[in-house]
Scaffold this motif. Structure first.
Motif, PDB file in Angstrom:
ATOM      1  N   HIS A 177     -34.046 -12.880   9.807  1.00  0.00           N
ATOM      2  CA  HIS A 177     -33.538 -11.692   9.123  1.00  0.00           C
ATOM      3  C   HIS A 177     -34.683 -10.938   8.440  1.00  0.00           C
ATOM      4  O   HIS A 177     -35.524 -11.537   7.773  1.00  0.00           O
ATOM      5  CB  HIS A 177     -32.483 -12.086   8.087  1.00  0.00           C
ATOM      6  N   SER A 239     -28.608  -7.251   7.939  1.00  0.00           N
ATOM      7  CA  SER A 239     -28.089  -8.357   8.757  1.00  0.00           C
ATOM      8  C   SER A 239     -27.777  -9.566   7.895  1.00  0.00           C
ATOM      9  O   SER A 239     -27.170 -10.524   8.360  1.00  0.00           O
ATOM     10  CB  SER A 239     -29.102  -8.745   9.835  1.00  0.00           C
ATOM     11  N   ASP A 266     -22.159 -11.564  12.501  1.00  0.00           N
ATOM     12  CA  ASP A 266     -22.634 -10.208  12.245  1.00  0.00           C
ATOM     13  C   ASP A 266     -23.400 -10.087  10.924  1.00  0.00           C
ATOM     14  O   ASP A 266     -24.221  -9.180  10.766  1.00  0.00           O
ATOM     15  CB  ASP A 266     -21.450  -9.232  12.197  1.00  0.00           C
ATOM     16  N   ILE A 332     -30.461 -14.721  13.368  1.00  0.00           N
ATOM     17  CA  ILE A 332     -30.072 -13.401  13.808  1.00  0.00           C
ATOM     18  C   ILE A 332     -30.086 -13.342  15.330  1.00  0.00           C
ATOM     19  O   ILE A 332     -30.955 -13.937  15.976  1.00  0.00           O
ATOM     20  CB  ILE A 332     -30.997 -12.327  13.197  1.00  0.00           C
TER      21      ILE A 332
END
Length: 338
Positions: A177, A239, A266, A332
């Motif tokens: 992230h 994110s 998500d 992610i």
């Protein structure tokens, strides 16, 4: 008819002095006699007049605890730990909830001083430096818990909040992230967590999401939801989000779901405190754990030692946080890859 210390002594077949020693937890008394006296006190429903003792210059075996938000599981769990330790040591705890209100802080301090408590434990959220210094000038024992006043010498039991924020950022960065939001109150502990978080980001050439702002209002869940909505509906949608306590994180999860985001697919979410809420929320919350049980014991032990005059130098006890991984964070996903 009111039961007196004389009634207890007569029923237990001991002297008044022995009963007094049991009440004040002093002197050499056998466990058998101590247990017998306590049993009689319970049977007769006898309660020592602690305020009368205070007037004679004796300790009341009572400590005042000021906390900012009893609805926050962290503070309720901390209060329970402090109370349990106090009970083990023969001390009572009077808990006052201030709602981060300086007027209430003043009122409770004044009230508890009138009740002759032996000392004060002031929890995170207590920002009034002058009041702390005032208590110390009056030679009233004071211990700060879950925060610190590094600008002057005071007894304190605190977490390394800087390290906690650093651990949160490090975890999210390792998951890939880079665009991360933060939700925090403008309090010393949260500011330190944010400082540690930013430090970890800076090491990787990153910055927090530009939509960051300190939240306001007493309802952590609603405040968390409000800022989360701002984050997730902006062009710079993050994110991942770091919430500076578990209640805020709960608000983040709620709003994310309301907006159709899946957690953690998500949006990854990490909280702080590791309270009971972290295990019952869905998904279970990755969070930075505070050693709440140890913190409660340390602060009560320090408070008692200060009351008894066993410590003349100020003590600062710093506890370390730890990362607890659950299911609200994941690596992610890179678009185009499964």
């Amino acid at each position: 008819m009111k039961v007196t210390i004389y009634d207890v002594a007569k029923e237990a077949n001991v002297s008044i002095a022995t009963v007094s020693k049991v009440i004040n937890n002093k002197g050499r008394i056998s466990d058998k006699t101590r247990k017998k006296v306590k049993t009689v006190m319970k049977q007769l429903n006898y309660h020592p007049n602690i305020f009368a003792s205070a007037l004679m210059g004796k300790q009341t075996k009572t400590v005042g605890l000021l906390i900012p938000d009893i609805a926050n599981p962290f503070f309720s769990e901390l209060a329970r730990s402090i109370e349990n330790r106090g009970h083990e040591k023969g001390y009572n705890l009077v808990i006052s909830n201030t709602n981060y209100d300086s007027v209430k802080e003043d009122q409770y301090l004044s009230l508890l001083k009138q009740k002759s408590v032996d000392g004060f434990i002031l929890a995170s959220g207590f920002e009034n430096l002058d009041k702390v210094q005032g208590l110390m000038k009056e030679d009233i024992p004071v211990v700060i818990v879950a925060r610190d006043f590094p600008m002057f010498s005071v007894n304190a039991v605190a977490l390394d909040d800087f390290m906690g924020g650093y651990l949160a950022a490090d975890h999210l960065i390792k998951l890939g992230h880079q665009n991360i939001g933060v939700i925090a109150r403008d309090l010393w502990s949260n500011r330190e967590r944010l400082r540690g978080f930013k430090h970890a980001l800076k090491e990787k050439g990153l910055e927090i999401n530009s939509n960051f702002e300190y939240i306001k209002g007493l309802d952590h869940v609603q405040a968390g939801k409000k800022l989360t909505q701002k984050y997730l509906t902006s062009e710079e949608c993050p994110s991942a989000i770091f919430a500076c306590n578990d209640l805020l994180a709960a608000g983040v999860i709620q709003m994310a779901k309301e907006l159709g985001f899946k957690v953690p697919e998500d949006l990854s979410i990490i909280g702080f405190d590791n309270t009971a809420i972290a295990t019952i929320i869905e998904p279970p919350l990755t969070t930075i754990a505070q050693p709440i049980e140890s913190m409660g014991k340390e602060v009560m032990d320090l408070m008692i030692s200060v009351i008894k005059g066993e410590k003349t130098d100020k003590s600062r006890i710093t506890l370390l946080p730890s990362l607890v991984k659950r299911k609200s964070t994941e690596a992610i996903k890179i678009k185009g890859k499964k």
